[in-house]
Design a protein around this motif. Structure first.
Motif, short mmCIF file in Angstrom:
data_model
loop_
_atom_site.label_atom_id
_atom_site.label_comp_id
_atom_site.label_asym_id
_atom_site.label_seq_id
_atom_site.Cartn_x
_atom_site.Cartn_y
_atom_site.Cartn_z
N ASP A 122 24.60 39.60 15.65
CA ASP A 122 25.18 38.37 15.10
C ASP A 122 25.64 37.43 16.21
O ASP A 122 25.61 36.22 16.05
CB ASP A 122 26.38 38.71 14.21
CG ASP A 122 25.98 39.57 13.03
OD1 ASP A 122 25.09 39.12 12.27
OD2 ASP A 122 26.52 40.67 12.88
N LEU A 176 28.34 43.82 10.92
CA LEU A 176 28.70 43.06 12.11
C LEU A 176 28.10 43.74 13.32
O LEU A 176 28.27 44.95 13.50
CB LEU A 176 30.22 43.00 12.24
CG LEU A 176 30.79 42.36 13.51
CD1 LEU A 176 30.45 40.88 13.57
CD2 LEU A 176 32.30 42.57 13.57
N VAL A 219 40.25 35.45 19.71
CA VAL A 219 40.15 34.01 19.42
C VAL A 219 40.76 33.21 20.56
O VAL A 219 40.18 32.21 21.02
CB VAL A 219 40.80 33.67 18.07
CG1 VAL A 219 40.80 32.17 17.83
CG2 VAL A 219 40.08 34.39 16.93
N LYS A 228 38.99 40.52 15.71
CA LYS A 228 40.46 40.56 15.56
C LYS A 228 40.88 41.35 14.33
O LYS A 228 42.03 41.74 14.22
CB LYS A 228 41.03 39.14 15.52
CG LYS A 228 40.68 38.38 14.26
CD LYS A 228 41.24 36.99 14.27
CE LYS A 228 40.84 36.31 12.97
NZ LYS A 228 41.25 34.97 12.90
N GLU A 229 39.95 41.60 13.41
CA GLU A 229 40.25 42.37 12.19
C GLU A 229 40.16 43.88 12.40
O GLU A 229 40.47 44.65 11.50
CB GLU A 229 39.29 41.96 11.07
CG GLU A 229 39.36 40.50 10.68
CD GLU A 229 40.72 40.10 10.13
OE1 GLU A 229 41.40 40.94 9.53
OE2 GLU A 229 41.10 38.93 10.33
N ASN A 265 26.80 33.52 16.11
CA ASN A 265 27.77 33.29 15.05
C ASN A 265 29.20 33.53 15.57
O ASN A 265 29.67 34.66 15.65
CB ASN A 265 27.46 34.22 13.87
CG ASN A 265 28.25 33.90 12.64
OD1 ASN A 265 29.40 33.48 12.72
ND2 ASN A 265 27.64 34.13 11.49
N VAL A 266 29.87 32.42 15.90
CA VAL A 266 31.23 32.51 16.44
C VAL A 266 32.19 33.11 15.42
O VAL A 266 33.09 33.89 15.76
CB VAL A 266 31.73 31.12 16.90
CG1 VAL A 266 33.17 31.17 17.37
CG2 VAL A 266 30.83 30.57 18.00
N GLY A 267 32.00 32.79 14.16
CA GLY A 267 32.86 33.33 13.10
C GLY A 267 32.79 34.84 13.02
O GLY A 267 33.80 35.53 12.84
N LYS A 268 31.58 35.38 13.17
CA LYS A 268 31.44 36.84 13.14
C LYS A 268 32.06 37.47 14.37
O LYS A 268 32.67 38.54 14.29
CB LYS A 268 29.98 37.23 12.98
CG LYS A 268 29.51 37.12 11.54
CD LYS A 268 28.39 38.08 11.29
CE LYS A 268 28.22 38.33 9.82
NZ LYS A 268 27.21 39.34 9.57
N ALA A 277 34.63 36.41 15.87
CA ALA A 277 36.07 36.35 15.65
C ALA A 277 36.55 37.50 14.76
O ALA A 277 37.74 37.82 14.76
CB ALA A 277 36.46 35.01 15.03
N LEU A 278 35.64 38.14 14.02
CA LEU A 278 36.03 39.28 13.19
C LEU A 278 36.53 40.47 14.00
O LEU A 278 37.15 41.38 13.45
CB LEU A 278 34.86 39.71 12.29
CG LEU A 278 34.50 38.77 11.15
CD1 LEU A 278 33.23 39.25 10.44
CD2 LEU A 278 35.65 38.64 10.18
#
Length: 122
Positions: free
Chosen positions: A60, A26, A81, A102-103, A94-97, A99-100
């Protein structure tokens, strides 16, 4: 706050964080507008987080925001998010990446200050 101070605060918040939930590479570049303006990146590789004061060309995603919003995310006060959904951050790529983020558990600034104080007392 200066650009250097902001990068240092984000670095302190994420250094040593357990990013083992993120199984893929990431790389997110942050473009800060206004106070502390500049670009830096956060990279996760092999479960480890690295924050550096440079642009990252094979990234990303690019997250554009203000320093105060980024500080709140790094301090765990603002969910990344929700920041995106409410327009506090903009994401290119890459919006999904993105959002990671938060992990990755962050250290509260007070805890980071406590560690410095304990080290100084020793």
């Amino acid at each position: 706050m200066t650009y250097e101070e902001l990068v240092q605060k984000v670095k302190e918040a994420y250094t040593g964080a357990d990013a083992s939930k993120i199984k893929e590479h990431l790389a997110i570049q942050f473009n800060v507008k206004g106070e502390a303006e500049g670009s830096f990146y956060l990279e996760v590789a092999n479960g480890k987080v690295d924050v550096q004061p440079y642009e990252y060309y094979d990234r990303d995603a690019i997250v554009t925001t203000k320093a105060a919003v980024l500080q709140d995310i790094a301090a765990g006060k603002q969910d990344v998010v929700m920041a995106f959904m409410t327009g506090k951050i903009k994401v290119e790529g890459n919006v999904g990446k993105a959002a990671l983020l938060k992990e990755i558990p962050v250290k509260a600034p007070a805890k980071a200050e406590e560690k410095k104080t304990k080290k100084a007392k020793k």
